[in-house]
Scaffold this active site. Structure first.
Site, PDB file in Angstrom:
ATOM      1  N   GLU A 114       0.849  -1.202   0.000  1.00 62.30           N
ATOM      2  CA  GLU A 114       0.000   0.000   0.000  1.00 62.30           C
ATOM      3  C   GLU A 114       0.879   1.245   0.000  1.00 62.30           C
ATOM      4  OE1 GLU A 114      -2.106  -0.975   3.694  1.00 62.30           O
ATOM      5  OE2 GLU A 114      -3.706  -1.868   2.505  1.00 62.30           O
ATOM      6  N   CYS A 133     -10.230  -0.235   7.984  1.00 65.87           N
ATOM      7  CA  CYS A 133      -9.752   1.088   8.382  1.00 65.87           C
ATOM      8  C   CYS A 133     -10.514   2.202   7.673  1.00 65.87           C
ATOM      9  CB  CYS A 133      -8.259   1.209   8.092  1.00 65.87           C
ATOM     10  SG  CYS A 133      -7.793   0.654   6.443  1.00 65.87           S
TER      11      CYS A 133
END
Lengths: 648, 648
Positions: free
Chosen positions: A314, A410
């Site tokens: 990421e 998240c």
């Protein structure tokens, strides 16, 4: 404020949003998202990935039997929900919601250990292993999110319990970490506590929290490396990759000049660094933030405000590596970019920060949530060909439809806390007046130049560029109102009580803000006209993936083509940029959006040969194209989408 | 021959290559590659990944101590080397090389078990687990490669030992597998034995090998599924993905109409299927092969003849998914495509097969080996930006420079066996004459129409399209000579003894071959003129990755731009397709190549803004471009490369 910091945030309670575009989204957070996410945390959403978050707290509190389930940072999902509730209660008290939150806080309190420690993963699953793997285990990250929630909830309600839990935990952390003997000289693999401790310092006045934050930032990346040391203490057999750029711990932070590693971690860290630069008047640290800012926003950011172009880790990759179809552009990363930008903007009001906030807000951040508030994108690609996404392993992270929840959840609560706290991003106050950063219908109350003042903003943004600001000091008073002239707008016009203010000459505008200093009478009106032309945006020639392509933008809104409007094989489409664009508002479609109709070309139907490669170009035919706002894509089922269109 | 099969292969011994382009490559195989790969198999190449292949055989033969090392199919590297040696000895006997091969064969014989079983991995490492995991363990695959080597070596030398080893092993396999009771109804996860057994049948005349091949092909994909059953017998705890398309075992082969899964496995299987269709006169199976052929060559093949566009599982994905920068296009897959195409071509002489062989040969196959023969590409991308390859995880399989050897070293010996056996691909014989498929300087000796005939081909191919065929029967005789008119050539011209032969009218050409039937006198000359224009190749509009781009091709050679000639940021370059192309032969550069000079455009130096996104198009400047043959790229250090260039 010190010499470095030129403006201050305005408390959320003092900003009331009443906006055609955003109010319904704030209501969505209040009426749908907060209850939906509460259900998700309690595993009551059929078909969604399990959360187990509340159950983990019950087990940690000794009130339920069972095993811990979820990511190591599962606690943070509850904290972000609670923070959202705090923001929501700042906007509007709500007894029932407050009761639910109070019960939850009490549960959290019961899950806290006697020494102040609070983390259900370690309490339930690895009680003897606290603080042994800072690099990977997110303990301080979870602490940070809880602290943020506590500050927000306390600010909204004035209730101390949640702040007491947070302070006890922060004090415990202060006893474990620090430069002294028998303390760990460590820091978290996922930055977050740094910015949270600054908030706790501001909420409590206790400077030790600020100093602890500074400690965490300054230790990061120092040699001998804490992550090496803790790994050696854990006696792991195969030491891992020790470059640590993934964690922004490859170098001491003051030596970091390019944005590396995991993009959410990066912008959370930079936010904390900006906070510390402001609080300590640390010009060197601010300069580091500026260099990193330039690297991100001039080399590594999608036109949507998305950052982090690699699904693997990421992370950021290299300058200009911004593939559209394999964009990661995590929703959380755009949110973190907004956090960071807002801190930079408060320090130094320059429109480049506010422009980036606006870019993320209306594009890559808002795309993270469906129009009904019940499904989410974690990854925000700028181009989707579902066939490839569903069959190519190197595109497996790209989902073609929003998901009801995630194992790593998240993003959903991060969007909701951002939308609930949107009022924080519109204004800031300076010694001599008020800054207007974002164009969102709202009323702000603030003491300016010693006089209680109300400023009311009405606007049809982002669909119309007309903004009216009504300035109403209790009594006539001299101060400045600084209004941002967005970077996308070529010919802004400004009037005060009908009289034109020059915004073109030198000195009239500073860092993109037109600053109007005068004696303001109650009811004075500033009219800002921001003509919204359809802009053909061209990529920097170094962005290889965009070569030969253009994107459409109108006002702050980036547009895309969807299969639902334009058929399939969108890469085959070329856009006539010399032709006319027709702008059309559709109050029904996609919750009400302004469309762009354009002319283009496409291979004539059935003209493609059976061969893969020929020397004859197949005939092309003129087509009418419809572009919709990027944030609204994927609300009409699975299909192709693209932002960057080939230029005819 | 039966009704289905229209031509026959010509023995390698009967074709002598003397060609400006290929002879030096054949000499390279003889003088450099065979010795180099022998050193690699013996772990004598400094800096290369270890092989351990010969050592595995020594251990299996009880002549060395130690553990097995390498992939489960490491034995096949030696077999491919031995097969190459066999082909080489067919071209030219060589006492020293033959002695080395004989010693190696003796070692292989000593490593064979008494019951005929031969596989060093299972013999050394898992003696009790033979034939328990056909899906993954490559036992029959390795058997197939050894059989191919044995047939080639026997054909070259007449020596029986190697064929005896192969027959003993094949007989053993025939006792283990089959439809009868107490036999395994299994087949290998990696097809290869199917085509090898057909070769063994042809070499020995023993029909049981042909029937065993048919058994393996027909069992594939049947229900109940053998891979399920053997997995259940192994009592694995977590059953794996049971779609089995990776292994081309998702359906019985006669129900397969699209090319799925691992691309090398696929084309090896299809080669075996084509063999069986020919041997059994099985029109249904041939029709399946044709459908698969159309799917591969009209939907899933790169312009270079590369196939398999996904690094993950080295596999086919979906129609038209052919990304240039993430091409996998394994060298072995292009080689396997040639194997398959040649079988299809022998059955039914149609230029579409020969065109694909030519496309692979001069492009995606030849790119697999460096000009000095000492380094190799496993993966053959059509575009490289080294920065992204070195930093993006989703491009980690793309190497920007050729490697000296591989842990999985299937490709290097596969290229060398193909080049050594190139003589097999040039001609084939039919009942009434001779087919000329490829334009490679050579002499073929063959009995045609009952008369011993020699045909000598001279040509400057692939740089010049002039081909002279001198037909020399022992005495005047009537037969046909069929010459391929390549698909890339728009205006071929043909003369016999100076008299023009019409190749434009209906009936003059059949399936792309001009068939000249006449009484041939010794010394008759066919002159074929294939004008080689620079062709601007346009992709099918469904190939999303190529939209708006073109490729240059001249004759069979696909061109590319390299950073060494054209600077960096090649995606920014556009090519003027309306302008003039200058063709220039450079006898020194890259071993002697014909270059294409073209005109194009690029962003003016330093004109790019600091911004990522602007509304101003930066000024462009005219540039001169130099394109080199794709196969020769990456012989001048690391740099950008691309095949598909944006059209100006």
């Amino acid at each position: 404020m010190n010499d470095l910091k030129k403006t201050d945030a305005i408390a959320l309670q003092n900003v009331n949003i009443h906006d055609g575009f955003w109010s319904k989204r704030q209501r969505l957070v209040r009426d749908v998202v907060i209850p939906y996410q509460w259900d998700a945390l309690n595993d009551r959403i059929p078909g969604a990935e399990p959360s187990h978050t509340i159950e983990n707290f019950r087990i940690a509190a000794g009130e339920s039997e069972g095993s811990y389930y979820g990511m190591v940072f599962q606690d943070s999902d509850l904290s972000k929900w609670l923070e959202t509730v705090g923001f929501q209660l700042s906007l509007q008290r709500d007894e029932q919601l407050e009761r639910l939150a109070d019960e939850t806080i009490a549960l959290i309190g019961r899950a806290q250990r006697e020494d102040g420690y609070l983390n259900t993963y370690f309490t339930v699953k690895k009680p003897g292993e606290r603080w042994t793997n800072l690099r990977d285990d997110h303990e301080l990250y979870c602490a940070g999110h809880f602290i943020e929630a506590a500050v927000a909830y306390h600010e909204a309600t004035g209730k101390r319990q949640v702040l007491d839990i947070a302070c006890a935990f922060a004090d415990h952390i202060g006893n474990v970490f620090g430069p002294g003997p028998d303390r760990l000289r460590g820091y978290d693999g996922h930055p977050e506590i740094e910015l949270a401790l600054v908030k706790l310092y501001k909420a409590t006045g206790s400077r030790s929290y600020l100093e602890l934050s500074k400690f965490f930032v300054e230790e990061r990346g120092r040699r001998p490396h804490f992550f090496d040391e803790e790994e050696e203490r854990r006696m792991v057999k195969r030491p891992t990759d020790r470059r640590y750029d993934y964690f922004q711990a490859h170098l001491p932070v003051r030596e970091q000049h390019t944005a590396e590693g995991h993009s959410v971690r990066a912008v959370y860290l930079y936010s904390g660094m900006a906070d510390l630069a402001a609080e300590y008047g640390d010009a060197e640290l601010l300069e580091v933030c500026r260099k990193l800012w330039h690297n991100v926003t001039r080399r590594r950011m999608y036109i949507t405000g998305g950052i982090g172009s690699s699904a693997h880790q990421e992370r950021f990759t290299v300058d200009y590596d911004l593939p559209a179809d394999r964009a990661y552009a995590e929703t959380c990363a755009s949110i973190g970019l907004v956090f960071w930008a807002q801190r930079m903007l408060e320090i130094d009001p320059d429109r480049e920060y506010a422009d980036v906030i606006e870019r993320a807000l209306y594009n890559g951040l808002l795309s993270g949530i469906s129009l009904d508030g019940k499904s989410y994108f974690y990854v925000n690609p700028l181009e989707v060909w579902p066939s490839a996404c569903n069959h190519r392993h190197d595109m497996k992270s790209v989902k073609t439809t929003r998901q009801p929840w995630f194992g790593c959840a998240c993003c959903p609560p991060n969007i909701s806390r951002l939308i609930a706290s949107l009022g924080r991003y519109i204004y800031s106050s300076s010694d001599d007046g008020l800054y207007v950063h974002q164009y969102i219908g709202s009323t702000v109350k603030q003491t300016v130049g010693g006089v209680q003042t109300e400023l009311t903003q009405t606007t049809g943004y982002p669909w119309h560029g007309q903004v009216t600001l009504t300035v109403s000091p209790e009594r006539a008073a001299e101060f400045a109102v600084a209004v941002r002239l967005p970077g996308w707008c070529k010919e802004p016009k400004l009037t005060v009580n009908g009289a034109e203010v020059d915004v073109s000459g030198a000195g009239a505008v500073s860092n993109g803000y037109a600053k109007i200093r005068r004696v303001w009478e109650p009811g004075d009106r500033i009219e800002l006209t921001l003509p919204m032309e359809v802009e053909v945006v061209r990529p920097n020639p170094h962005i290889r993936d965009c070569a030969g392509k253009v994107a459409l933008q109108r006002g702050p809104v980036v547009y895309c083509l969807e299969e639902a409007d334009n058929g399939s094989n969108l890469r085959d489409v070329t856009l006539s940029t010399g032709g006319e664009f027709i702008v059309e508002h559709d109050g029904e479609l996609l919750g009400g959006v302004t469309l762009i109709r354009a002319q283009g070309w496409q291979t004539a139907p059935d003209a493609a040969s059976e061969s893969l490669y020929t020397t004859e170009a197949p005939p092309r035919t003129a087509v009418s194209l419809t572009a919709i706002p990027y944030f609204a894509w994927a609300n009409r089922g699975e299909g192709e989408m693209l932002v960057w269109v080939r230029e005819a």
